[in-house]
Design a protein around this motif. Structure first.
Motif, PDB file in Angstrom:
ATOM      1  N   ALA A 165      11.529  -5.130  -7.212  1.00 20.70           N
ATOM      2  CA  ALA A 165      12.024  -3.988  -7.285  1.00 20.70           C
ATOM      3  C   ALA A 165      11.845  -3.304  -8.233  1.00 20.70           C
ATOM      4  CB  ALA A 165      13.118  -3.566  -7.046  1.00 20.70           C
ATOM      5  N   LYS A 166      12.002  -3.930  -9.986  1.00 25.88           N
ATOM      6  CA  LYS A 166      11.784  -3.451 -11.507  1.00 25.88           C
ATOM      7  C   LYS A 166      10.619  -4.019 -10.940  1.00 25.88           C
ATOM      8  CE  LYS A 166      12.919  -5.313 -15.802  1.00 25.88           C
ATOM      9  NZ  LYS A 166      13.584  -5.687 -16.677  1.00 25.88           N
ATOM     10  N   LYS A 167       9.504  -4.758 -10.757  1.00 28.34           N
ATOM     11  CA  LYS A 167       7.924  -4.950 -11.056  1.00 28.34           C
ATOM     12  C   LYS A 167       7.375  -4.344 -10.713  1.00 28.34           C
ATOM     13  CE  LYS A 167       4.994  -7.513  -8.770  1.00 28.34           C
ATOM     14  NZ  LYS A 167       4.341  -8.954  -8.296  1.00 28.34           N
ATOM     15  N   VAL A 168       7.435  -3.694  -9.240  1.00 26.77           N
ATOM     16  CA  VAL A 168       7.234  -2.572  -8.384  1.00 26.77           C
ATOM     17  C   VAL A 168       7.106  -0.324  -8.965  1.00 26.77           C
ATOM     18  CG1 VAL A 168       6.407  -3.480  -6.634  1.00 26.77           C
ATOM     19  CG2 VAL A 168       8.053  -1.874  -6.105  1.00 26.77           C
ATOM     20  N   GLY A 169       8.439  -1.190  -9.639  1.00 21.12           N
ATOM     21  CA  GLY A 169       9.209   0.239 -10.050  1.00 21.12           C
ATOM     22  C   GLY A 169      10.048   1.274  -9.268  1.00 21.12           C
ATOM     23  N   LYS A 190       0.478  -0.887   0.260  1.00 23.03           N
ATOM     24  CA  LYS A 190      -0.147  -0.170   0.013  1.00 23.03           C
ATOM     25  C   LYS A 190       0.974   1.310   0.128  1.00 23.03           C
ATOM     26  CE  LYS A 190      -3.915  -1.870   2.478  1.00 23.03           C
ATOM     27  NZ  LYS A 190      -5.038  -2.358   3.244  1.00 23.03           N
ATOM     28  N   LYS A 191       2.031   1.400   0.707  1.00 19.98           N
ATOM     29  CA  LYS A 191       3.237   2.374   0.198  1.00 19.98           C
ATOM     30  C   LYS A 191       3.787   2.381  -0.732  1.00 19.98           C
ATOM     31  CE  LYS A 191       2.451   4.034   4.662  1.00 19.98           C
ATOM     32  NZ  LYS A 191       1.913   4.466   5.381  1.00 19.98           N
ATOM     33  N   VAL A 192       3.614   1.994  -2.013  1.00 18.12           N
ATOM     34  CA  VAL A 192       4.339   1.992  -3.151  1.00 18.12           C
ATOM     35  C   VAL A 192       4.618   3.259  -3.725  1.00 18.12           C
ATOM     36  CG1 VAL A 192       4.999   0.776  -5.197  1.00 18.12           C
ATOM     37  CG2 VAL A 192       5.137  -0.837  -3.269  1.00 18.12           C
ATOM     38  N   PRO A 193       3.058   3.204  -3.860  1.00 19.55           N
ATOM     39  CA  PRO A 193       2.268   4.936  -4.845  1.00 19.55           C
ATOM     40  C   PRO A 193       3.425   6.031  -3.920  1.00 19.55           C
ATOM     41  CG  PRO A 193       0.604   3.284  -4.401  1.00 19.55           C
ATOM     42  CD  PRO A 193       1.419   2.300  -3.173  1.00 19.55           C
ATOM     43  N   ALA A 194       3.368   5.732  -2.585  1.00 17.03           N
ATOM     44  CA  ALA A 194       3.766   7.086  -1.811  1.00 17.03           C
ATOM     45  C   ALA A 194       5.478   6.673  -1.975  1.00 17.03           C
ATOM     46  CB  ALA A 194       3.465   6.928  -0.308  1.00 17.03           C
ATOM     47  N   ILE A 195       5.976   5.945  -2.337  1.00 12.59           N
ATOM     48  CA  ILE A 195       7.636   5.979  -2.368  1.00 12.59           C
ATOM     49  C   ILE A 195       7.779   6.248  -3.776  1.00 12.59           C
ATOM     50  CG2 ILE A 195       9.440   4.212  -2.217  1.00 12.59           C
ATOM     51  CD1 ILE A 195       8.040   2.278  -0.570  1.00 12.59           C
ATOM     52  N   LYS A 196       6.721   5.514  -4.770  1.00 14.39           N
ATOM     53  CA  LYS A 196       7.484   6.586  -5.923  1.00 14.39           C
ATOM     54  C   LYS A 196       7.232   7.437  -6.192  1.00 14.39           C
ATOM     55  CE  LYS A 196       5.963   3.469  -9.450  1.00 14.39           C
ATOM     56  NZ  LYS A 196       5.394   2.624 -10.532  1.00 14.39           N
TER      57      LYS A 196
END
Length: 102
Positions: free
Chosen positions: A45-49, A11-17
């Protein structure tokens, strides 16, 4: 600090990006869940950007032990540690990262 299979971390991936786009911010990932191996971690890491450095599993263990020993981290994830230009360490919830960087 994150885990590749942690639902809360996902759920934090968008905020990290979003955080990755700021010029004055350097990110270093520390995988603190079970050992998935460095190859699988790079694939994740590649999959989530994620384009920032993520410590190898061997170095993850050393860093996690250090963070526990100095009382910064108690074991929960996701966990964000911010270090300012003066070396002051603090933890924040990255859900509101835009507000934190202003």
């Amino acid at each position: 600090l994150f885990g590749s299979t942690c639902a809360f971390c996902q759920k934090k991936v968008p905020a990290i990006k979003k955080l990755m786009k700021h010029k004055n911010v350097q990110i270093i990932g520390i995988h603190s869940h079970k050992n998935i191996g460095d190859k699988a971690l790079k694939a994740y890491a590649k999959k989530v950007g994620f384009t920032f450095d993520i410590l190898s599993f061997k170095n993850d263990i050393k860093m996690l032990n250090f963070l526990r020993d100095i009382g910064v981290w108690l074991g929960g994830i996701p966990f964000t540690i911010l270090v300012d230009e003066d070396g002051n360490v603090f933890e924040v919830d990255i859900s509101n990262i835009d507000e934190e960087l202003e």
